[in-house]
Design a protein around this motif. Structure first.
Motif, mmCIF file in Angstrom:
data_model
loop_
_atom_site.group_PDB
_atom_site.id
_atom_site.type_symbol
_atom_site.label_atom_id
_atom_site.label_comp_id
_atom_site.label_asym_id
_atom_site.label_seq_id
_atom_site.Cartn_x
_atom_site.Cartn_y
_atom_site.Cartn_z
ATOM 1 N N ALA A 123 0.837 -1.207 0.000
ATOM 2 C CA ALA A 123 0.000 0.000 0.000
ATOM 3 C C ALA A 123 0.871 1.256 0.000
ATOM 4 O O ALA A 123 0.525 2.271 -0.615
ATOM 5 C CB ALA A 123 -0.933 -0.012 1.211
ATOM 6 N N ARG A 126 2.181 1.937 -3.421
ATOM 7 C CA ARG A 126 1.107 2.549 -4.214
ATOM 8 C C ARG A 126 0.976 4.043 -3.917
ATOM 9 O O ARG A 126 0.707 4.841 -4.814
ATOM 10 C CB ARG A 126 -0.230 1.895 -3.863
ATOM 11 N N ILE A 127 1.133 4.412 -2.642
ATOM 12 C CA ILE A 127 1.078 5.829 -2.250
ATOM 13 C C ILE A 127 2.209 6.596 -2.945
ATOM 14 O O ILE A 127 1.987 7.668 -3.525
ATOM 15 C CB ILE A 127 1.221 5.967 -0.709
ATOM 16 N N ASP A 129 3.728 5.849 -5.611
ATOM 17 C CA ASP A 129 3.440 5.867 -7.047
ATOM 18 C C ASP A 129 2.382 6.933 -7.362
ATOM 19 O O ASP A 129 2.520 7.716 -8.312
ATOM 20 C CB ASP A 129 2.943 4.478 -7.451
ATOM 21 N N TRP A 130 1.328 6.965 -6.565
ATOM 22 C CA TRP A 130 0.210 7.899 -6.774
ATOM 23 C C TRP A 130 0.683 9.353 -6.723
ATOM 24 O O TRP A 130 0.338 10.172 -7.568
ATOM 25 C CB TRP A 130 -0.857 7.660 -5.704
ATOM 26 N N PHE A 131 1.486 9.655 -5.701
ATOM 27 C CA PHE A 131 1.938 11.035 -5.520
ATOM 28 C C PHE A 131 3.231 11.337 -6.285
ATOM 29 O O PHE A 131 3.741 12.454 -6.235
ATOM 30 C CB PHE A 131 2.098 11.359 -4.028
ATOM 31 N N GLY A 132 3.766 10.348 -6.989
ATOM 32 C CA GLY A 132 4.995 10.567 -7.749
ATOM 33 C C GLY A 132 6.189 10.912 -6.874
ATOM 34 O O GLY A 132 7.007 11.753 -7.217
ATOM 35 N N ALA A 238 0.232 2.377 6.823
ATOM 36 C CA ALA A 238 0.069 2.820 5.434
ATOM 37 C C ALA A 238 -0.924 3.976 5.354
ATOM 38 O O ALA A 238 -0.736 4.921 4.577
ATOM 39 C CB ALA A 238 -0.392 1.654 4.555
ATOM 40 N N GLY A 242 -0.104 7.665 3.953
ATOM 41 C CA GLY A 242 -0.922 8.253 2.888
ATOM 42 C C GLY A 242 -1.400 9.647 3.251
ATOM 43 O O GLY A 242 -1.369 10.566 2.425
ATOM 44 N N ALA A 246 -0.343 13.122 1.439
ATOM 45 C CA ALA A 246 -1.374 13.998 0.872
ATOM 46 C C ALA A 246 -1.183 15.425 1.388
ATOM 47 O O ALA A 246 -1.332 16.400 0.634
ATOM 48 C CB ALA A 246 -2.766 13.471 1.226
#
Lengths: 256, 256
Positions: A123, A126-127, A129-132, A238, A242, A246
Protein backbone atom coordinates in the motif's frame (compact mmCIF):
# COMPACT_ATOMS: atom_id res chain seq x y z
CA UNK A 1 8.06 -26.30 -24.72
CA UNK A 2 7.82 -28.76 -21.83
CA UNK A 3 8.96 -27.76 -18.37
CA UNK A 4 11.13 -30.16 -16.37
CA UNK A 5 10.26 -31.20 -12.83
CA UNK A 6 13.50 -29.69 -11.63
CA UNK A 7 12.61 -26.37 -13.18
CA UNK A 8 9.20 -26.41 -11.52
CA UNK A 9 10.85 -27.18 -8.20
CA UNK A 10 13.31 -24.34 -8.69
CA UNK A 11 10.54 -21.87 -9.58
CA UNK A 12 8.61 -22.92 -6.50
CA UNK A 13 11.70 -22.28 -4.36
CA UNK A 14 11.54 -18.59 -5.31
CA UNK A 15 8.51 -18.16 -3.06
CA UNK A 16 11.10 -18.24 -0.27
CA UNK A 17 13.22 -15.13 0.33
CA UNK A 18 16.49 -17.06 0.76
CA UNK A 19 16.24 -18.46 -2.76
CA UNK A 20 15.16 -15.14 -4.26
CA UNK A 21 18.32 -13.64 -2.83
CA UNK A 22 20.49 -16.56 -3.93
CA UNK A 23 19.33 -16.46 -7.56
CA UNK A 24 18.37 -12.76 -7.73
CA UNK A 25 15.10 -13.76 -9.40
CA UNK A 26 11.49 -13.49 -8.29
CA UNK A 27 8.01 -14.54 -9.35
CA UNK A 28 5.04 -12.44 -10.40
CA UNK A 29 1.70 -14.25 -10.58
CA UNK A 30 -1.73 -13.82 -12.01
CA UNK A 31 -3.32 -12.47 -15.16
CA UNK A 32 -3.38 -8.81 -14.17
CA UNK A 33 0.14 -8.56 -12.69
CA UNK A 34 1.77 -10.48 -15.55
CA UNK A 35 0.02 -8.27 -18.10
CA UNK A 36 1.31 -5.17 -16.25
CA UNK A 37 4.88 -6.47 -16.56
CA UNK A 38 4.37 -7.29 -20.25
CA UNK A 39 3.05 -3.77 -20.87
CA UNK A 40 5.50 -1.79 -18.82
CA UNK A 41 8.75 -3.67 -18.55
CA UNK A 42 8.82 -6.79 -20.76
CA UNK A 43 12.64 -6.81 -20.64
CA UNK A 44 12.40 -7.72 -16.95
CA UNK A 45 10.62 -10.94 -17.87
CA UNK A 46 13.11 -13.78 -18.01
CA UNK A 47 10.51 -16.48 -18.52
CA UNK A 48 6.76 -16.65 -18.91
CA UNK A 49 4.61 -19.65 -17.94
CA UNK A 50 0.95 -19.53 -18.91
CA UNK A 51 -2.09 -21.52 -19.94
CA UNK A 52 -2.67 -21.78 -23.68
CA UNK A 53 -5.86 -19.62 -23.72
CA UNK A 54 -4.01 -16.85 -21.90
CA UNK A 55 -1.15 -16.96 -24.40
CA UNK A 56 -3.62 -16.87 -27.33
CA UNK A 57 -5.35 -13.82 -25.86
CA UNK A 58 -2.36 -11.82 -24.68
CA UNK A 59 0.09 -12.63 -27.50
CA UNK A 60 3.34 -12.05 -25.59
CA UNK A 61 5.54 -13.20 -28.50
CA UNK A 62 6.31 -9.74 -29.75
CA UNK A 63 7.56 -8.73 -26.32
CA UNK A 64 9.27 -11.83 -24.94
CA UNK A 65 11.48 -14.15 -27.04
CA UNK A 66 9.54 -17.29 -28.01
CA UNK A 67 12.05 -19.62 -26.35
CA UNK A 68 11.26 -18.02 -23.01
CA UNK A 69 7.53 -18.66 -23.25
CA UNK A 70 6.15 -21.90 -21.83
CA UNK A 71 2.67 -23.18 -22.50
CA UNK A 72 1.87 -25.02 -19.26
CA UNK A 73 -1.02 -27.08 -17.92
CA UNK A 74 -3.12 -25.96 -14.97
CA UNK A 75 -1.44 -28.74 -12.96
CA UNK A 76 2.05 -27.45 -13.77
CA UNK A 77 1.01 -23.87 -13.01
CA UNK A 78 -0.36 -25.06 -9.67
CA UNK A 79 2.98 -26.72 -8.90
CA UNK A 80 4.91 -23.48 -9.50
CA UNK A 81 2.39 -21.19 -7.85
CA UNK A 82 2.46 -19.82 -4.34
CA UNK A 83 -1.28 -19.11 -4.50
CA UNK A 84 -4.09 -21.41 -3.44
CA UNK A 85 -5.76 -20.89 -6.80
CA UNK A 86 -3.20 -20.37 -9.57
CA UNK A 87 -4.36 -17.76 -12.04
CA UNK A 88 -3.49 -18.32 -15.73
CA UNK A 89 0.03 -16.91 -15.86
CA UNK A 90 3.26 -16.68 -13.91
CA UNK A 91 6.45 -14.82 -14.81
CA UNK A 92 10.05 -15.16 -13.72
CA UNK A 93 11.66 -11.74 -13.27
CA UNK A 94 15.13 -10.38 -12.68
CA UNK A 95 15.34 -8.58 -9.31
CA UNK A 96 17.71 -6.02 -10.79
CA UNK A 97 15.15 -5.04 -13.41
CA UNK A 98 13.08 -3.19 -10.84
CA UNK A 99 14.00 0.45 -10.12
CA UNK A 100 16.41 0.45 -7.16
CA UNK A 101 18.04 3.89 -7.16
CA UNK A 102 16.16 6.79 -5.62
CA UNK A 103 16.95 9.94 -7.59
CA UNK A 104 18.52 12.78 -5.60
CA UNK A 105 15.80 15.39 -6.14
CA UNK A 106 13.07 17.34 -4.36
CA UNK A 107 10.17 15.41 -2.90
CA UNK A 108 9.33 13.15 0.02
CA UNK A 109 11.25 9.88 0.28
CA UNK A 110 9.53 7.34 2.56
CA UNK A 111 11.72 5.40 4.99
CA UNK A 112 10.17 2.15 6.25
CA UNK A 113 11.39 1.38 9.76
CA UNK A 114 10.58 -2.32 10.11
CA UNK A 115 7.30 -2.26 8.22
CA UNK A 116 6.63 -5.98 8.40
CA UNK A 117 3.16 -6.43 6.96
CA UNK A 118 3.41 -7.12 3.21
CA UNK A 119 0.02 -5.48 2.63
CA UNK A 120 1.23 -2.29 4.31
CA UNK A 121 4.44 -2.24 2.28
CA UNK A 122 2.47 -2.76 -0.94
CA UNK A 123 0.00 0.00 0.00
CA UNK A 124 2.91 2.36 0.73
CA UNK A 125 4.49 1.69 -2.68
CA UNK A 126 1.11 2.55 -4.21
CA UNK A 127 1.08 5.83 -2.25
CA UNK A 128 4.58 6.69 -3.53
CA UNK A 129 3.44 5.87 -7.05
CA UNK A 130 0.21 7.90 -6.77
CA UNK A 131 1.94 11.04 -5.52
CA UNK A 132 5.00 10.57 -7.75
CA UNK A 133 7.43 10.50 -4.81
CA UNK A 134 11.14 9.89 -5.56
CA UNK A 135 11.13 6.49 -3.86
CA UNK A 136 10.93 4.27 -0.80
CA UNK A 137 13.74 3.08 1.48
CA UNK A 138 13.09 -0.37 2.94
CA UNK A 139 15.06 -0.21 6.19
CA UNK A 140 16.44 -3.30 7.95
CA UNK A 141 13.68 -5.58 9.24
CA UNK A 142 11.12 -4.44 6.66
CA UNK A 143 9.21 -6.84 4.42
CA UNK A 144 10.92 -8.05 1.26
CA UNK A 145 9.89 -6.01 -1.77
CA UNK A 146 10.00 -9.20 -3.88
CA UNK A 147 7.57 -11.03 -1.58
CA UNK A 148 4.50 -12.18 -3.54
CA UNK A 149 2.05 -10.46 -1.17
CA UNK A 150 3.95 -7.18 -1.42
CA UNK A 151 3.98 -7.40 -5.22
CA UNK A 152 0.28 -8.25 -5.30
CA UNK A 153 -0.77 -5.40 -3.06
CA UNK A 154 1.24 -2.79 -4.99
CA UNK A 155 -1.17 -3.24 -7.92
CA UNK A 156 1.69 -2.63 -10.34
CA UNK A 157 3.48 0.13 -8.44
CA UNK A 158 6.41 -2.28 -7.85
CA UNK A 159 7.36 -1.71 -11.50
CA UNK A 160 7.63 2.06 -11.15
CA UNK A 161 8.67 3.07 -7.63
CA UNK A 162 12.42 3.02 -6.85
CA UNK A 163 13.09 1.04 -3.69
CA UNK A 164 16.46 0.98 -1.93
CA UNK A 165 17.11 -1.66 0.71
CA UNK A 166 19.42 0.13 3.09
CA UNK A 167 19.48 1.95 6.41
CA UNK A 168 18.94 5.66 6.87
CA UNK A 169 22.59 6.48 7.58
CA UNK A 170 23.78 4.73 4.45
CA UNK A 171 21.11 6.44 2.34
CA UNK A 172 22.10 9.88 3.60
CA UNK A 173 25.85 9.40 3.26
CA UNK A 174 27.00 11.28 0.22
CA UNK A 175 23.63 13.02 -0.13
CA UNK A 176 22.95 16.39 1.41
CA UNK A 177 20.09 18.75 2.20
CA UNK A 178 17.52 16.11 3.18
CA UNK A 179 15.44 17.07 6.21
CA UNK A 180 14.44 14.07 8.33
CA UNK A 181 10.79 13.90 9.34
CA UNK A 182 9.10 11.28 11.50
CA UNK A 183 5.41 10.35 11.34
CA UNK A 184 4.32 10.05 14.96
CA UNK A 185 2.02 11.43 17.64
CA UNK A 186 2.72 14.70 19.46
CA UNK A 187 4.37 16.50 16.56
CA UNK A 188 3.40 19.44 14.37
CA UNK A 189 0.09 19.29 12.49
CA UNK A 190 0.78 17.82 9.03
CA UNK A 191 -1.89 20.07 7.52
CA UNK A 192 -0.36 23.35 8.68
CA UNK A 193 3.32 22.33 8.58
CA UNK A 194 5.46 24.13 6.00
CA UNK A 195 7.09 21.02 4.56
CA UNK A 196 10.69 21.26 3.33
CA UNK A 197 11.09 20.67 -0.38
CA UNK A 198 13.34 17.66 0.09
CA UNK A 199 12.89 15.27 2.95
CA UNK A 200 12.82 11.72 4.21
CA UNK A 201 9.69 10.73 6.15
CA UNK A 202 10.17 7.85 8.61
CA UNK A 203 7.21 5.47 8.95
CA UNK A 204 7.46 3.34 12.09
CA UNK A 205 6.86 -0.32 12.77
CA UNK A 206 3.21 -1.44 13.07
CA UNK A 207 3.45 -2.38 16.73
CA UNK A 208 6.39 -0.47 18.15
CA UNK A 209 6.51 2.76 16.20
CA UNK A 210 9.79 4.42 15.27
CA UNK A 211 13.04 3.06 16.73
CA UNK A 212 14.66 5.45 19.28
CA UNK A 213 17.91 5.52 17.29
CA UNK A 214 16.05 6.96 14.31
CA UNK A 215 14.24 9.56 16.41
CA UNK A 216 17.60 11.09 17.30
CA UNK A 217 18.17 11.88 13.60
CA UNK A 218 14.78 13.55 13.21
CA UNK A 219 14.41 17.28 12.44
CA UNK A 220 10.64 17.36 12.91
CA UNK A 221 7.87 15.05 14.07
CA UNK A 222 4.77 15.36 11.88
CA UNK A 223 1.36 14.31 13.22
CA UNK A 224 -2.17 13.75 11.98
CA UNK A 225 -4.57 15.64 14.24
CA UNK A 226 -7.04 13.37 16.01
CA UNK A 227 -10.75 14.19 15.92
CA UNK A 228 -12.33 15.90 18.95
CA UNK A 229 -14.08 12.62 19.75
CA UNK A 230 -11.32 10.37 18.42
CA UNK A 231 -10.34 7.35 20.45
CA UNK A 232 -7.70 5.31 18.60
CA UNK A 233 -4.10 5.19 19.77
CA UNK A 234 -2.77 5.22 16.25
CA UNK A 235 -3.59 4.75 12.60
CA UNK A 236 -2.50 1.89 10.36
CA UNK A 237 1.04 2.60 9.11
CA UNK A 238 0.07 2.82 5.43
CA UNK A 239 -2.96 5.01 6.19
CA UNK A 240 -0.79 7.39 8.23
CA UNK A 241 1.81 7.50 5.44
CA UNK A 242 -0.92 8.25 2.89
CA UNK A 243 -2.38 11.12 4.91
CA UNK A 244 1.00 12.79 5.47
CA UNK A 245 1.96 12.39 1.81
CA UNK A 246 -1.37 14.00 0.87
CA UNK A 247 -0.61 16.89 3.24
CA UNK A 248 2.87 17.24 1.67
CA UNK A 249 1.40 17.29 -1.82
CA UNK A 250 -1.29 19.75 -0.76
CA UNK A 251 1.31 22.12 0.73
CA UNK A 252 3.64 21.84 -2.24
CA UNK A 253 0.76 22.40 -4.68
CA UNK A 254 -0.64 25.42 -2.78
CA UNK A 255 2.77 27.12 -2.78
CA UNK A 256 3.01 27.03 -6.57
CA UNK B 1 -12.13 -24.99 36.08
CA UNK B 2 -11.57 -27.64 33.43
CA UNK B 3 -12.83 -27.12 29.91
CA UNK B 4 -14.65 -29.96 28.14
CA UNK B 5 -13.63 -31.17 24.70
CA UNK B 6 -17.04 -30.23 23.41
CA UNK B 7 -16.63 -26.68 24.66
CA UNK B 8 -13.23 -26.42 22.97
CA UNK B 9 -14.75 -27.69 19.73
CA UNK B 10 -17.59 -25.19 20.01
CA UNK B 11 -15.19 -22.29 20.65
CA UNK B 12 -13.12 -23.34 17.66
CA UNK B 13 -16.27 -23.31 15.48
CA UNK B 14 -16.62 -19.56 16.12
CA UNK B 15 -13.65 -18.92 13.80
CA UNK B 16 -16.22 -19.61 11.05
CA UNK B 17 -18.74 -16.88 10.20
CA UNK B 18 -21.70 -19.27 9.97
CA UNK B 19 -21.28 -20.32 13.60
CA UNK B 20 -20.67 -16.76 14.81
CA UNK B 21 -24.00 -15.83 13.27
CA UNK B 22 -25.76 -18.90 14.64
CA UNK B 23 -24.63 -18.34 18.24
CA UNK B 24 -24.21 -14.55 18.10
CA UNK B 25 -20.83 -14.92 19.80
CA UNK B 26 -17.28 -14.26 18.64
CA UNK B 27 -13.69 -14.72 19.76
CA UNK B 28 -11.03 -12.14 20.58
CA UNK B 29 -7.49 -13.46 20.89
CA UNK B 30 -4.15 -12.44 22.24
CA UNK B 31 -2.76 -10.63 25.26
CA UNK B 32 -3.22 -7.09 23.94
CA UNK B 33 -6.72 -7.46 22.48
CA UNK B 34 -8.09 -9.32 25.51
CA UNK B 35 -6.67 -6.67 27.85
CA UNK B 36 -8.38 -3.97 25.74
CA UNK B 37 -11.72 -5.71 26.20
CA UNK B 38 -11.13 -6.10 29.95
CA UNK B 39 -10.29 -2.41 30.24
CA UNK B 40 -12.99 -0.97 28.04
CA UNK B 41 -15.95 -3.29 27.97
CA UNK B 42 -15.60 -6.18 30.45
CA UNK B 43 -19.37 -6.73 30.38
CA UNK B 44 -19.01 -7.93 26.77
CA UNK B 45 -16.80 -10.80 27.96
CA UNK B 46 -18.88 -13.91 28.38
CA UNK B 47 -15.92 -16.18 29.09
CA UNK B 48 -12.18 -15.80 29.46
CA UNK B 49 -9.64 -18.56 28.74
CA UNK B 50 -6.02 -17.84 29.65
CA UNK B 51 -2.75 -19.31 30.84
CA UNK B 52 -2.16 -19.14 34.60
CA UNK B 53 0.71 -16.57 34.39
CA UNK B 54 -1.50 -14.25 32.34
CA UNK B 55 -4.32 -14.54 34.89
CA UNK B 56 -1.90 -13.84 37.76
CA UNK B 57 -0.60 -10.73 36.03
CA UNK B 58 -3.83 -9.27 34.71
CA UNK B 59 -6.16 -10.16 37.59
CA UNK B 60 -9.44 -10.19 35.67
CA UNK B 61 -11.47 -11.37 38.68
CA UNK B 62 -12.70 -7.94 39.65
CA UNK B 63 -14.09 -7.44 36.15
CA UNK B 64 -15.35 -10.84 35.07
CA UNK B 65 -17.22 -13.26 37.39
CA UNK B 66 -14.88 -15.99 38.63
CA UNK B 67 -17.03 -18.78 37.19
CA UNK B 68 -16.46 -17.40 33.71
CA UNK B 69 -12.68 -17.49 33.96
CA UNK B 70 -10.87 -20.63 32.82
CA UNK B 71 -7.23 -21.36 33.57
CA UNK B 72 -6.19 -23.35 30.48
CA UNK B 73 -3.04 -25.10 29.31
CA UNK B 74 -1.12 -23.99 26.25
CA UNK B 75 -2.38 -27.14 24.49
CA UNK B 76 -6.00 -26.28 25.23
CA UNK B 77 -5.48 -22.66 24.16
CA UNK B 78 -3.95 -23.94 20.92
CA UNK B 79 -7.02 -26.10 20.32
CA UNK B 80 -9.37 -23.11 20.66
CA UNK B 81 -7.19 -20.66 18.79
CA UNK B 82 -7.44 -19.59 15.17
CA UNK B 83 -3.83 -18.37 15.24
CA UNK B 84 -0.73 -20.36 14.38
CA UNK B 85 0.84 -19.33 17.67
CA UNK B 86 -1.78 -18.93 20.40
CA UNK B 87 -1.01 -15.98 22.61
CA UNK B 88 -1.79 -16.32 26.33
CA UNK B 89 -5.48 -15.38 26.38
CA UNK B 90 -8.72 -15.79 24.45
CA UNK B 91 -12.12 -14.31 25.19
CA UNK B 92 -15.64 -15.22 24.17
CA UNK B 93 -17.71 -12.12 23.43
CA UNK B 94 -21.34 -11.31 22.78
CA UNK B 95 -21.77 -9.86 19.27
CA UNK B 96 -24.50 -7.53 20.53
CA UNK B 97 -22.10 -5.98 23.03
CA UNK B 98 -20.29 -4.10 20.27
CA UNK B 99 -21.70 -0.70 19.24
CA UNK B 100 -24.07 -1.29 16.33
CA UNK B 101 -26.17 1.86 16.03
CA UNK B 102 -24.71 4.86 14.20
CA UNK B 103 -25.93 8.05 15.88
CA UNK B 104 -27.86 10.45 13.65
CA UNK B 105 -25.53 13.43 13.94
CA UNK B 106 -23.08 15.58 11.97
CA UNK B 107 -19.92 13.95 10.66
CA UNK B 108 -18.79 11.56 7.96
CA UNK B 109 -20.22 8.04 8.01
CA UNK B 110 -18.15 5.57 5.96
CA UNK B 111 -20.05 3.13 3.73
CA UNK B 112 -18.06 0.03 2.76
CA UNK B 113 -19.13 -1.22 -0.66
CA UNK B 114 -17.83 -4.78 -0.70
CA UNK B 115 -14.60 -4.10 1.16
CA UNK B 116 -13.43 -7.70 1.33
CA UNK B 117 -9.94 -7.52 2.77
CA UNK B 118 -10.12 -7.90 6.57
CA UNK B 119 -6.98 -5.76 6.97
CA UNK B 120 -8.62 -2.94 5.01
CA UNK B 121 -11.81 -3.16 7.06
CA UNK B 122 -9.80 -3.09 10.28
CA UNK B 123 -7.74 -0.12 9.09
CA UNK B 124 -10.96 1.73 8.18
CA UNK B 125 -12.43 1.17 11.65
CA UNK B 126 -9.21 2.62 13.07
CA UNK B 127 -9.64 5.68 10.82
CA UNK B 128 -13.23 6.16 12.03
CA UNK B 129 -11.99 5.82 15.61
CA UNK B 130 -9.08 8.25 15.13
CA UNK B 131 -11.20 11.00 13.62
CA UNK B 132 -14.17 10.30 15.90
CA UNK B 133 -16.56 9.65 13.00
CA UNK B 134 -20.16 8.61 13.83
CA UNK B 135 -19.66 5.10 12.43
CA UNK B 136 -19.15 2.66 9.58
CA UNK B 137 -21.76 0.89 7.45
CA UNK B 138 -20.62 -2.55 6.29
CA UNK B 139 -22.59 -2.96 3.06
CA UNK B 140 -23.50 -6.37 1.60
CA UNK B 141 -20.44 -8.33 0.48
CA UNK B 142 -18.08 -6.63 2.94
CA UNK B 143 -15.87 -8.53 5.37
CA UNK B 144 -17.43 -9.67 8.64
CA UNK B 145 -16.72 -7.24 11.47
CA UNK B 146 -16.39 -10.22 13.85
CA UNK B 147 -13.70 -11.90 11.69
CA UNK B 148 -10.53 -12.43 13.73
CA UNK B 149 -8.33 -10.60 11.21
CA UNK B 150 -10.67 -7.61 11.17
CA UNK B 151 -10.68 -7.50 14.98
CA UNK B 152 -6.90 -7.83 15.11
CA UNK B 153 -6.23 -5.06 12.61
CA UNK B 154 -8.61 -2.59 14.31
CA UNK B 155 -6.16 -2.46 17.26
CA UNK B 156 -9.09 -2.02 19.65
CA UNK B 157 -11.24 0.28 17.50
CA UNK B 158 -13.81 -2.54 17.16
CA UNK B 159 -14.84 -1.80 20.75
CA UNK B 160 -15.62 1.86 20.07
CA UNK B 161 -16.79 2.39 16.48
CA UNK B 162 -20.48 1.76 15.75
CA UNK B 163 -20.85 -0.57 12.76
CA UNK B 164 -24.17 -1.25 11.04
CA UNK B 165 -24.44 -4.19 8.66
CA UNK B 166 -26.96 -2.94 6.14
CA UNK B 167 -27.25 -1.46 2.67
CA UNK B 168 -27.23 2.23 1.88
CA UNK B 169 -30.94 2.48 1.12
CA UNK B 170 -31.91 0.87 4.39
CA UNK B 171 -29.51 3.10 6.32
CA UNK B 172 -30.95 6.25 4.76
CA UNK B 173 -34.60 5.30 5.17
CA UNK B 174 -36.03 7.30 8.03
CA UNK B 175 -32.93 9.50 8.21
CA UNK B 176 -32.69 12.76 6.37
CA UNK B 177 -30.18 15.41 5.36
CA UNK B 178 -27.28 13.08 4.62
CA UNK B 179 -25.33 14.04 1.49
CA UNK B 180 -23.93 11.03 -0.37
CA UNK B 181 -20.26 11.26 -1.37
CA UNK B 182 -18.22 8.71 -3.29
CA UNK B 183 -14.44 8.30 -3.08
CA UNK B 184 -13.30 7.84 -6.67
CA UNK B 185 -11.19 9.29 -9.47
CA UNK B 186 -12.32 12.26 -11.58
CA UNK B 187 -14.22 14.05 -8.83
CA UNK B 188 -13.68 17.28 -6.93
CA UNK B 189 -10.39 17.77 -5.06
CA UNK B 190 -10.89 16.53 -1.49
CA UNK B 191 -8.57 19.26 -0.23
CA UNK B 192 -10.54 22.17 -1.65
CA UNK B 193 -14.03 20.66 -1.44
CA UNK B 194 -16.42 22.38 0.98
CA UNK B 195 -17.63 19.22 2.71
CA UNK B 196 -21.22 19.06 3.94
CA UNK B 197 -21.56 18.78 7.71
CA UNK B 198 -23.37 15.47 7.52
CA UNK B 199 -22.59 12.90 4.88
CA UNK B 200 -22.01 9.29 3.94
CA UNK B 201 -18.76 8.56 2.08
CA UNK B 202 -18.84 5.43 -0.11
CA UNK B 203 -15.56 3.47 -0.25
CA UNK B 204 -15.51 1.06 -3.19
CA UNK B 205 -14.40 -2.54 -3.54
CA UNK B 206 -10.64 -3.17 -3.77
CA UNK B 207 -10.70 -4.44 -7.33
CA UNK B 208 -13.87 -3.11 -8.90
CA UNK B 209 -14.46 0.24 -7.24
CA UNK B 210 -17.94 1.50 -6.46
CA UNK B 211 -20.97 -0.41 -7.75
CA UNK B 212 -22.88 1.49 -10.50
CA UNK B 213 -26.11 1.30 -8.50
CA UNK B 214 -24.50 3.24 -5.67
CA UNK B 215 -23.06 5.87 -8.00
CA UNK B 216 -26.59 6.82 -9.02
CA UNK B 217 -27.27 7.87 -5.40
CA UNK B 218 -24.16 10.04 -5.17
CA UNK B 219 -24.31 13.81 -4.74
CA UNK B 220 -20.58 14.36 -5.25
CA UNK B 221 -17.50 12.36 -6.21
CA UNK B 222 -14.49 13.29 -4.09
CA UNK B 223 -10.96 12.61 -5.34
CA UNK B 224 -7.41 12.66 -4.09
CA UNK B 225 -5.26 14.65 -6.52
CA UNK B 226 -2.49 12.59 -8.10
CA UNK B 227 1.06 13.92 -8.10
CA UNK B 228 2.41 15.54 -11.27
CA UNK B 229 4.62 12.48 -11.79
CA UNK B 230 2.17 10.02 -10.25
CA UNK B 231 1.64 6.70 -11.99
CA UNK B 232 -0.71 4.49 -9.96
CA UNK B 233 -4.25 3.79 -11.09
CA UNK B 234 -5.59 3.94 -7.59
CA UNK B 235 -4.75 3.91 -3.91
CA UNK B 236 -5.46 1.15 -1.43
CA UNK B 237 -9.09 1.47 -0.21
CA UNK B 238 -8.17 2.14 3.42
CA UNK B 239 -5.47 4.65 2.46
CA UNK B 240 -7.93 6.53 0.23
CA UNK B 241 -10.53 6.53 3.02
CA UNK B 242 -7.95 7.88 5.46
CA UNK B 243 -6.90 10.72 3.19
CA UNK B 244 -10.47 11.86 2.49
CA UNK B 245 -11.37 11.66 6.19
CA UNK B 246 -8.30 13.79 6.97
CA UNK B 247 -9.44 16.33 4.34
CA UNK B 248 -12.93 16.33 5.89
CA UNK B 249 -11.52 16.91 9.36
CA UNK B 250 -9.20 19.61 8.08
CA UNK B 251 -12.07 21.46 6.38
CA UNK B 252 -14.35 21.13 9.39
CA UNK B 253 -11.59 22.29 11.74
CA UNK B 254 -10.59 25.29 9.60
CA UNK B 255 -14.19 26.49 9.45
CA UNK B 256 -14.43 26.71 13.23
Amino acid sequence: MAVSKNRIKWLKSLHIKKYRQKYNNFIVEGDKMVREVLDQNPAAMLELYALEPWLSTNLPKGKVPADRIFDVSLTELGQMSGQNTPNQALALLDCDALPNVIPDKNGLVLYLDQIQDPGNMGAILRIADWFGLPGVIAGPGSADRFNAKVIQSTMGAFLRVPVEETDLGAFLSGRSDYKILAADAKGVNAFTYPFPEKAVLIIGNEGNGIAPGLFSLTDEVVSIPKGAEGGAESLNAAVAAGIICAAFQQYTYQKK
